[in-house]
Design a protein around this motif. Structure first.
Motif, PDB file in Angstrom:
ATOM      1  N   UNK A 331      23.648  28.378 -29.985  1.00  0.00           N
ATOM      2  CA  UNK A 331      23.056  27.341 -29.134  1.00  0.00           C
ATOM      3  C   UNK A 331      21.538  27.279 -29.302  1.00  0.00           C
ATOM      4  N   UNK A 332      20.954  28.356 -29.877  1.00  0.00           N
ATOM      5  CA  UNK A 332      19.501  28.396 -30.087  1.00  0.00           C
ATOM      6  C   UNK A 332      19.079  27.754 -31.403  1.00  0.00           C
ATOM      7  N   UNK A 333      20.034  27.309 -32.204  1.00  0.00           N
ATOM      8  CA  UNK A 333      19.720  26.737 -33.520  1.00  0.00           C
ATOM      9  C   UNK A 333      18.787  25.537 -33.383  1.00  0.00           C
ATOM     10  N   UNK A 334      17.764  25.509 -34.233  1.00  0.00           N
ATOM     11  CA  UNK A 334      16.841  24.383 -34.268  1.00  0.00           C
ATOM     12  C   UNK A 334      15.732  24.441 -33.241  1.00  0.00           C
ATOM     13  N   UNK A 335      15.717  25.471 -32.411  1.00  0.00           N
ATOM     14  CA  UNK A 335      14.679  25.579 -31.386  1.00  0.00           C
ATOM     15  C   UNK A 335      13.617  26.583 -31.823  1.00  0.00           C
ATOM     16  N   UNK A 336      12.376  26.351 -31.390  1.00  0.00           N
ATOM     17  CA  UNK A 336      11.354  27.362 -31.620  1.00  0.00           C
ATOM     18  C   UNK A 336      11.646  28.527 -30.686  1.00  0.00           C
ATOM     19  N   UNK A 337      11.665  29.718 -31.248  1.00  0.00           N
ATOM     20  CA  UNK A 337      12.067  30.900 -30.487  1.00  0.00           C
ATOM     21  C   UNK A 337      10.921  31.904 -30.486  1.00  0.00           C
ATOM     22  N   UNK A 338      10.334  32.137 -29.312  1.00  0.00           N
ATOM     23  CA  UNK A 338       9.184  33.039 -29.196  1.00  0.00           C
ATOM     24  C   UNK A 338       9.548  34.261 -28.364  1.00  0.00           C
ATOM     25  N   UNK A 339       8.902  35.379 -28.687  1.00  0.00           N
ATOM     26  CA  UNK A 339       9.099  36.622 -27.938  1.00  0.00           C
ATOM     27  C   UNK A 339       7.726  37.199 -27.612  1.00  0.00           C
ATOM     28  N   UNK A 340       7.688  38.096 -26.626  1.00  0.00           N
ATOM     29  CA  UNK A 340       6.406  38.658 -26.205  1.00  0.00           C
ATOM     30  C   UNK A 340       5.944  39.775 -27.130  1.00  0.00           C
ATOM     31  N   UNK A 341       6.893  40.504 -27.760  1.00  0.00           N
ATOM     32  CA  UNK A 341       6.493  41.626 -28.601  1.00  0.00           C
ATOM     33  C   UNK A 341       7.493  41.922 -29.699  1.00  0.00           C
ATOM     34  N   UNK A 342       7.142  42.825 -30.620  1.00  0.00           N
ATOM     35  CA  UNK A 342       7.987  43.106 -31.782  1.00  0.00           C
ATOM     36  C   UNK A 342       9.310  43.778 -31.437  1.00  0.00           C
ATOM     37  N   UNK A 343       9.376  44.532 -30.341  1.00  0.00           N
ATOM     38  CA  UNK A 343      10.636  45.180 -29.978  1.00  0.00           C
ATOM     39  C   UNK A 343      11.678  44.147 -29.561  1.00  0.00           C
ATOM     40  N   UNK A 344      11.229  43.089 -28.898  1.00  0.00           N
ATOM     41  CA  UNK A 344      12.154  42.006 -28.553  1.00  0.00           C
ATOM     42  C   UNK A 344      12.605  41.282 -29.819  1.00  0.00           C
ATOM     43  N   UNK A 345      11.670  41.085 -30.749  1.00  0.00           N
ATOM     44  CA  UNK A 345      12.025  40.464 -32.030  1.00  0.00           C
ATOM     45  C   UNK A 345      13.030  41.326 -32.787  1.00  0.00           C
ATOM     46  N   UNK A 346      12.843  42.633 -32.722  1.00  0.00           N
ATOM     47  CA  UNK A 346      13.765  43.560 -33.386  1.00  0.00           C
ATOM     48  C   UNK A 346      15.158  43.466 -32.775  1.00  0.00           C
ATOM     49  N   UNK A 347      15.223  43.354 -31.441  1.00  0.00           N
ATOM     50  CA  UNK A 347      16.521  43.221 -30.772  1.00  0.00           C
ATOM     51  C   UNK A 347      17.216  41.932 -31.194  1.00  0.00           C
ATOM     52  N   UNK A 348      16.453  40.853 -31.343  1.00  0.00           N
ATOM     53  CA  UNK A 348      17.026  39.583 -31.802  1.00  0.00           C
ATOM     54  C   UNK A 348      17.533  39.682 -33.234  1.00  0.00           C
TER      55      UNK A 348
END
Length: 489
Positions: A331-348
């Protein structure tokens, strides 16, 4: 008739949680009942399962919570109703730990038991004091001796083993008598090296090193008390040269973490390898929120931009999509996806999704600054919690965005197995305002601590509780290590 349980007599090491063996940790996690001693670090009890009973049976000089007979009765009664019982002792259970008496009682009652060795303070403490207890040229034998004298006999009538190195545990009270006895023997003289080490292998370690002629006065001058260990022999002379803890940048620092078990291990490993004594008390747990499924799905679908503010947010978003929203991460396809820090990015990234934006400043303000100043055409969906500050929402609205902040989870206070053991000058790491508030609620009468804050949300709470905050330059483990190693707290 219930099946008989099993008793494990387990050594928890000399005091630093990082020196607990893997098997001891596994058993703490599995035990139904834990009978623990006075010198066990309170934080390791948090490894136990929620329903486990943790019973203090600690013994210390002049104050016994439970007699040995009462401890034996507890072991027997809990085992007979089928429990897995852990008798958790400091050091090694078979080195002056009275495990032999407990083994005898268990054997007499037909209760199966197992011994799990631990690192004895008799070996660990000299090592942390730079003393090799054996040495090819100086010490080919070592003996362990209790410093508790038999009060029915004069010191001169109590024999000491013949060894090159003698290690006396519980040595403070009768130190002068021990020294007099040693000096009456041909093998030792006034110039024989001796070292007294208080709370060795911990952040509170203090050591005085001299000779048999000087060590008693040094104890008095430096006010060395219990628990302390005495090492006597030529190898003590190597101590000054081998003070390896001086090269561990965080040795002597006691760091209190308050993170959930699933997130804390990299922090413990990193800080422990730098020499710190690290205790973790997971004050908060998290549980999912009940969502308005139709509204939430509609907001995600129309959003141009999705922001996830934490690793917990990733976990609870995935769970909610599956359990409540009948959808998945596509459902997130095509959306800009931002996170607060690298650990959240790693989880994604574990779900095959790459974050579009990670700010260089890992904070809500950093994310706001990293986004365009004009967001008038953007609809932003924030995956947050009930405790999320409104900094992000207000900042994005100020830049013109339409913002939907939806709490997917909420923090819940955990009941600890034992009260937090907080000491003066402990470094307490506060990663959020909610965590800071919970910490001060549980510790109303704190000594002066070093409160290390990840961002502004916890600073006001720290000041309100008459403590001085230290604010990290970035909300990261690297920034925490830099701060601690700077010794400017």
């Amino acid at each position: 008739m219930p099946k008989t349980g099993r008793v494990y007599l387990v050594g928890a090491g000399p005091g630093d949680p990082s020196l607990v063996t893997l098997k001891a940790k596994w058993l703490i996690e599995q035990a139904d009942v834990i009978l623990y001693d006075h010198l066990i670090p309170a934080s390791i009890l948090e490894w136990s399962k929620n329903e486990a009973q943790c019973i203090s049976v600690g013994k210390q000089k002049g104050a016994h919570i439970a007699t040995q007979s009462q401890i034996n009765d507890l072991l027997i009664s809990h085992a007979k109703v089928g429990h897995i019982v852990l008798r958790l002792k400091g050091g090694d259970p078979l080195v002056f730990g009275r495990a032999g008496e407990e083994m005898q009682v268990l054997s007499d009652h037909g209760i199966p038991f197992e011994i799990v060795p631990g690192i004895t303070s008799a070996f660990a403490v000299p090592a942390y004091g730079g003393i090799p207890i054996t040495h090819r040229h100086l010490s080919r034998s070592v003996a362990l001796v209790t410093g508790t004298l038999d009060t029915q006999l004069p010191p001169s009538a109590q024999s000491l083993p013949s060894a090159d190195t003698l290690i006396f545990l519980m040595a403070v009270t009768h130190l002068s008598e021990i020294v007099d006895h040693l000096l009456s023997m041909d093998r030792f003289g006034p110039d024989t090296p001796a070292s007294l080490i208080y709370r060795g292998a911990s952040s509170q370690q203090r050591q005085v090193t001299g000779t048999l002629a000087s060590i008693t006065q040094q104890r008095d001058d430096e006010q060395i008390s219990h628990p302390s260990l005495l090492v006597v022999g030529k190898v003590v002379g190597l101590s000054k040269q081998f003070q390896w803890t001086q090269h561990s940048p965080l040795f002597g620092q006691r760091i209190i973490l308050l993170r959930s078990p699933g997130q804390v291990q990299p922090w413990i490993s990193t800080l422990s390898l730098l020499g710190a004594e690290v205790l973790n008390y997971p004050l908060l747990g998290y549980e999912p929120m009940k969502l308005d499924a139709e509204r939430c799905l509609a907001q995600i679908k129309t959003a141009t931009h999705v922001i996830i503010s934490s690793r917990n947010g990733v976990q609870f978003l995935v769970q909610a999509l599956q359990d409540q929203l009948g959808s998945d991460l596509r459902i997130l396809a095509g959306k800009q996806l931002s996170v607060v820090g690298p650990k959240t990015a790693e989880a994604l990234s574990q779900y095959g999704i790459k974050a579009s934006l990670i700010p260089s400043d890992y904070s809500s303000k950093g994310l706001i600054d990293a986004l365009p100043s004009d967001l008038g055409n953007d609809e932003i969906f924030i995956v947050g919690s009930t405790a999320s500050p409104d900094t992000l929402t207000k900042g994005l609205k100020a830049q013109g965005a339409t913002v939907h902040h939806v709490p997917f989870y909420r923090p819940v206070k955990r009941v600890l197995k034992q009260a937090l053991d907080i000491q003066e000058n402990d470094r307490v790491v506060l990663t959020s305002g909610e965590l800071a508030q919970t910490f001060f609620e549980q510790c109303p009468d704190l000594p002066k601590i070093k409160a290390i804050c990840f961002g502004e949300s916890s600073v006001g709470i720290v000041k309100k509780n008459q403590q001085n905050p230290v604010i990290l330059e970035a909300a990261s483990l690297d920034a925490l290590c830099t701060c601690l190693m700077g010794r400017n707290l």
